[in-house]
Design a protein around this motif. Structure first.
Motif, PDB file in Angstrom:
ATOM      1  N   GLN A 137       0.822  -1.212   0.000  1.00 32.13           N
ATOM      2  CA  GLN A 137       0.000   0.000   0.000  1.00 32.13           C
ATOM      3  C   GLN A 137       0.854   1.258   0.000  1.00 32.13           C
ATOM      4  O   GLN A 137       0.544   2.237  -0.675  1.00 32.13           O
ATOM      5  CB  GLN A 137      -0.923  -0.010   1.217  1.00 32.13           C
ATOM      6  N   ALA A 138       1.957   1.244   0.769  1.00 33.61           N
ATOM      7  CA  ALA A 138       2.848   2.409   0.776  1.00 33.61           C
ATOM      8  C   ALA A 138       3.462   2.632  -0.587  1.00 33.61           C
ATOM      9  O   ALA A 138       3.613   3.773  -1.046  1.00 33.61           O
ATOM     10  CB  ALA A 138       3.949   2.201   1.828  1.00 33.61           C
ATOM     11  N   ARG A 139       3.840   1.534  -1.250  1.00 35.01           N
ATOM     12  CA  ARG A 139       4.411   1.664  -2.589  1.00 35.01           C
ATOM     13  C   ARG A 139       3.391   2.216  -3.574  1.00 35.01           C
ATOM     14  O   ARG A 139       3.702   3.027  -4.433  1.00 35.01           O
ATOM     15  CB  ARG A 139       4.917   0.295  -3.050  1.00 35.01           C
ATOM     16  N   VAL A 140       2.146   1.777  -3.399  1.00 35.05           N
ATOM     17  CA  VAL A 140       1.106   2.248  -4.317  1.00 35.05           C
ATOM     18  C   VAL A 140       0.750   3.705  -4.047  1.00 35.05           C
ATOM     19  O   VAL A 140       0.547   4.506  -4.957  1.00 35.05           O
ATOM     20  CB  VAL A 140      -0.147   1.348  -4.191  1.00 35.05           C
ATOM     21  N   SER A 141       0.700   4.095  -2.726  1.00 33.76           N
ATOM     22  CA  SER A 141       0.281   5.456  -2.375  1.00 33.76           C
ATOM     23  C   SER A 141       1.406   6.478  -2.449  1.00 33.76           C
ATOM     24  O   SER A 141       1.148   7.674  -2.362  1.00 33.76           O
ATOM     25  CB  SER A 141      -0.304   5.461  -0.957  1.00 33.76           C
ATOM     26  N   ALA A 142       2.665   6.036  -2.573  1.00 30.23           N
ATOM     27  CA  ALA A 142       3.784   6.980  -2.614  1.00 30.23           C
ATOM     28  C   ALA A 142       3.651   7.992  -3.747  1.00 30.23           C
ATOM     29  O   ALA A 142       3.809   9.203  -3.529  1.00 30.23           O
ATOM     30  CB  ALA A 142       5.105   6.218  -2.708  1.00 30.23           C
ATOM     31  N   PRO A 143       3.374   7.577  -4.972  1.00 24.64           N
ATOM     32  CA  PRO A 143       3.202   8.587  -6.030  1.00 24.64           C
ATOM     33  C   PRO A 143       2.058   9.551  -5.764  1.00 24.64           C
ATOM     34  O   PRO A 143       2.142  10.742  -6.068  1.00 24.64           O
ATOM     35  CB  PRO A 143       2.943   7.733  -7.283  1.00 24.64           C
ATOM     36  N   VAL A 144       0.985   9.053  -5.150  1.00 25.66           N
ATOM     37  CA  VAL A 144      -0.155   9.919  -4.847  1.00 25.66           C
ATOM     38  C   VAL A 144       0.236  10.974  -3.818  1.00 25.66           C
ATOM     39  O   VAL A 144      -0.089  12.160  -3.947  1.00 25.66           O
ATOM     40  CB  VAL A 144      -1.341   9.068  -4.346  1.00 25.66           C
ATOM     41  N   VAL A 145       0.959  10.544  -2.769  1.00 24.94           N
ATOM     42  CA  VAL A 145       1.392  11.478  -1.740  1.00 24.94           C
ATOM     43  C   VAL A 145       2.348  12.520  -2.317  1.00 24.94           C
ATOM     44  O   VAL A 145       2.266  13.713  -2.002  1.00 24.94           O
ATOM     45  CB  VAL A 145       2.059  10.714  -0.581  1.00 24.94           C
ATOM     46  N   ALA A 146       3.283  12.070  -3.168  1.00 23.21           N
ATOM     47  CA  ALA A 146       4.216  13.014  -3.795  1.00 23.21           C
ATOM     48  C   ALA A 146       3.482  14.027  -4.666  1.00 23.21           C
ATOM     49  O   ALA A 146       3.801  15.223  -4.658  1.00 23.21           O
ATOM     50  CB  ALA A 146       5.246  12.246  -4.618  1.00 23.21           C
ATOM     51  N   LYS A 147       2.489  13.563  -5.388  1.00 21.33           N
ATOM     52  CA  LYS A 147       1.719  14.476  -6.231  1.00 21.33           C
ATOM     53  C   LYS A 147       0.940  15.479  -5.390  1.00 21.33           C
ATOM     54  O   LYS A 147       0.898  16.680  -5.718  1.00 21.33           O
ATOM     55  CB  LYS A 147       0.760  13.673  -7.110  1.00 21.33           C
ATOM     56  N   GLU A 148       0.329  15.011  -4.304  1.00 22.29           N
ATOM     57  CA  GLU A 148      -0.412  15.922  -3.424  1.00 22.29           C
ATOM     58  C   GLU A 148       0.537  16.947  -2.791  1.00 22.29           C
ATOM     59  O   GLU A 148       0.173  18.120  -2.638  1.00 22.29           O
ATOM     60  CB  GLU A 148      -1.120  15.128  -2.327  1.00 22.29           C
ATOM     61  N   ARG A 149       1.748  16.517  -2.439  1.00 21.78           N
ATOM     62  CA  ARG A 149       2.719  17.446  -1.861  1.00 21.78           C
ATOM     63  C   ARG A 149       3.109  18.522  -2.874  1.00 21.78           C
ATOM     64  O   ARG A 149       3.202  19.710  -2.540  1.00 21.78           O
ATOM     65  CB  ARG A 149       3.955  16.674  -1.392  1.00 21.78           C
TER      66      ARG A 149
END
Length: 301
Positions: free
Chosen positions: A81-93
């Protein structure tokens, strides 16, 4: 035969012969009960515990294995899940950073607009205080209100921190009164300087180019001195328009001038005062109009 009478012979009572198996009962008991009852009971308990303990050990091992498998599964799922959500978190940042930058730029533009409008209002207020006839009354009002620039003879007073301003005094009155550093110029020091200049006959006063009016305030924010909420940095250059030599003499002999001299002698505050033939004190950045009346005709109200 004569003599003592002959006693009949004593007959012994015949004993009953014992049974052949009676002598064997003790041996039989020893053979049948070779172990003590306590030993037998302990052996039985041990045997029962061994028989029942095997399934418990197996169950414990199975439970431990199941727990390890579950923990590994949770860690694996979390990592996935962390691997999948990492790009999403980076984009939100990145989006948040862009938004902050945009809002900061917008705030800077609004601040520039406010400054421009404030300057325009100040210019209009200064213009309104002027009289087309150029009367002494309107000129005096403009000077006292800080609405106009003033130049003329006066004094230049420079107040600066001591060279060893980082060293505080132990048990000094200034420190016990709230001074964390006895070598630093404080807001109350500048308040006394300005009030002393006013009392000595100054007509207009400024500190580091900041014009002081009847509504000005000198305060402190941490180690900074604020004049009308604008921070100033040492050295503090005070310009006062007035009768130069007379203003200088009266100030140095006043209680506030003596206070400044005591700061210099006791705490190393650096000061210098000089008489100037022509100094310029700028107008106040904004003038607050308390009351006003509409003009009925040109030059009159």
């Amino acid at each position: 035969m004569c003599g003592m009478p002959q006693q009949p012979p004593v007959r012994s009572t015949p004993t009953r012969p014992s049974r052949p198996d009676a002598s064997m009962s003790l041996l039989t008991n020893v053979m049948d009960h070779s172990l003590d009852d306590g030993y037998a009971e302990a052996a039985a308990r041990k045997k029962a515990a061994g028989v029942e303990g095997m399934p418990k050990t197996v169950r414990a091992k199975l439970g431990l294995a199941a727990g390890l498998v579950l923990a590994a599964l949770v860690v694996t799922v979390g990592a996935a899940q962390a691997r999948v959500s990492a790009p999403v978190v980076a984009k939100e940042r990145e989006e948040l950073v862009d938004r902050i930058q945009q809002e900061t730029a917008a705030a800077d533009e609004l601040e520039d607009t406010v400054d421009g409008l404030r300057d325009d209002v100040s210019a209009r207020q200064r213009e309104a205080l002027k009289d087309n006839g150029g009367s002494d009354q309107s000129e005096l009002v403009g000077i006292l209100a800080g609405a106009v620039e003033v130049h003329g003879p006066g004094v230049k007073l420079v107040v600066n921190d001591s060279k060893d301003a980082s060293q505080g005094g132990d048990g000094d009155p200034r420190e016990t009164s709230g001074f964390s550093d006895t070598g630093r110029v404080r807001d109350r020091d500048m308040q006394r300087v300005v009030n002393g200049l006013w009392q000595s006959g100054a007509e207009a006063v400024s500190i580091n180019g900041q014009r002081l009016t009847a509504l000005s305030a000198i305060r402190a924010a941490g180690d900074a001195i604020l004049v009308d909420n604008k921070p100033l940095a040492p050295p503090y250059t005070v310009l006062a328009v007035g009768d130069g030599q007379r203003l200088s003499t009266r100030f140095q002999n006043s209680p506030d001038g003596l206070y400044l001299h005591a700061l210099q002698e006791n705490f190393g505050i650096r000061t210098s005062i000089s008489v100037e033939s022509d100094i310029t004190v700028p107008a106040a950045p904004s003038v607050i109009v308390r009351t006003a009346e509409p003009s009925t005709e040109k030059g009159t109200s």
